[in-house]
Design an enzyme around this catalytic site. Sequence first.
Site, short mmCIF file in Angstrom:
data_model
loop_
_atom_site.label_atom_id
_atom_site.label_comp_id
_atom_site.label_asym_id
_atom_site.label_seq_id
_atom_site.Cartn_x
_atom_site.Cartn_y
_atom_site.Cartn_z
CE LYS A 1 -10.90 -4.23 -2.68
NZ LYS A 1 -9.71 -3.78 -3.52
CE LYS B 1 -4.70 -1.79 0.63
NZ LYS B 1 -5.20 -1.58 -0.26
MG LIG Z 1 -6.21 -1.90 -4.30
#
Ligand SMILES: [Mg+2]
Length: 319
Positions: free
Chosen positions: A246, A140
């Site tokens: 997702k 991240k």
């Molecule tokens: Mg992402």
Amino acid sequence: MIFLFDFRLFSQEFIRPVVTNYGVWKLRECIIIRLVDSDGNVAFGEVSPLPWFGSETMEDALSFCVQLQGKISQDGIFQIPDFLPACQFAFESALASLQKNQQLINYENLDFCGLLPSGKDAINQCLILENQGYTTFKWKIGVEDTDTEIEIFKLLISQLPSSAKLRLDANGGLNFDSTKLWLSICDQFSEQVEFLEQPLSADKFGEMLELSNVYQTKIALDESIATLQQLKQCYQQGWHGIFVIKPAIVGSPSRLKQFCQQHPIDLVFSSVFETEIGRKAALNLALELSNYHRALGFGVQHYFRETELNWLENLWNKN
Ligand SMILES: [Mg+2]
């Protein structure tokens, strides 16, 4: 066909909080749903919302479950409205498992992408995951300042085996200039960087499209395509890069399947920190739809303590 329906709340604390551009996330809450058919067969599904990503909230999902008053029909499942995408996933996947429409997954053979923490902790964690056999990692960015992150990135790259792949995920936390900077640096490490995920916020689609044509490093859309409607829109507007899906929040699995079968797009599947219930359903879908054989973004087990073997049974008996 009418199914008996009930549900339980479940939550798991992360071993270490998940830190992204959105802030610090400590507790994963979800709703486990249960369907029972007229022969007494039982199946479970999982509602794991991610409201800051565009899904319904836990409250929205709960009020939907409550108003069903203990039953739902097969048509009712396919008519769950689009503003409840995590509910669409939970009910449709429970139905698929009742109807034995799910294959048995051999987890041993799957290639997972291991999630690294943000900041310099990534370096240690990467070594641990590497020892566990991971060869694809996701880090991240957009959490600390760009210069610091670029320094850490170079350290991270230098310790990766040359065959390993690194995904960078900014969660929309970069601006146009820092995105260009990141892309030019990634281009220098094109052997190892698989893609840069969602550098800019979802409203900056035009900029991402433009940049995707300038640099060698691929850009992946994630937040921009949180729901199936958004995915279709970006596709129609000419996105030919990578799509991160997702399954647990994108909406109706049957409609996703239909779209992906008609439009063979470059997909990466990704977790929203589900329990094993949602995970199995999401992986089933991923295996059915993956065209490009990219590592599955489900290497997140190290964020949770191991659940008791009979957690599901306990959950039902406790309440
Ligand atoms: Mg992402």
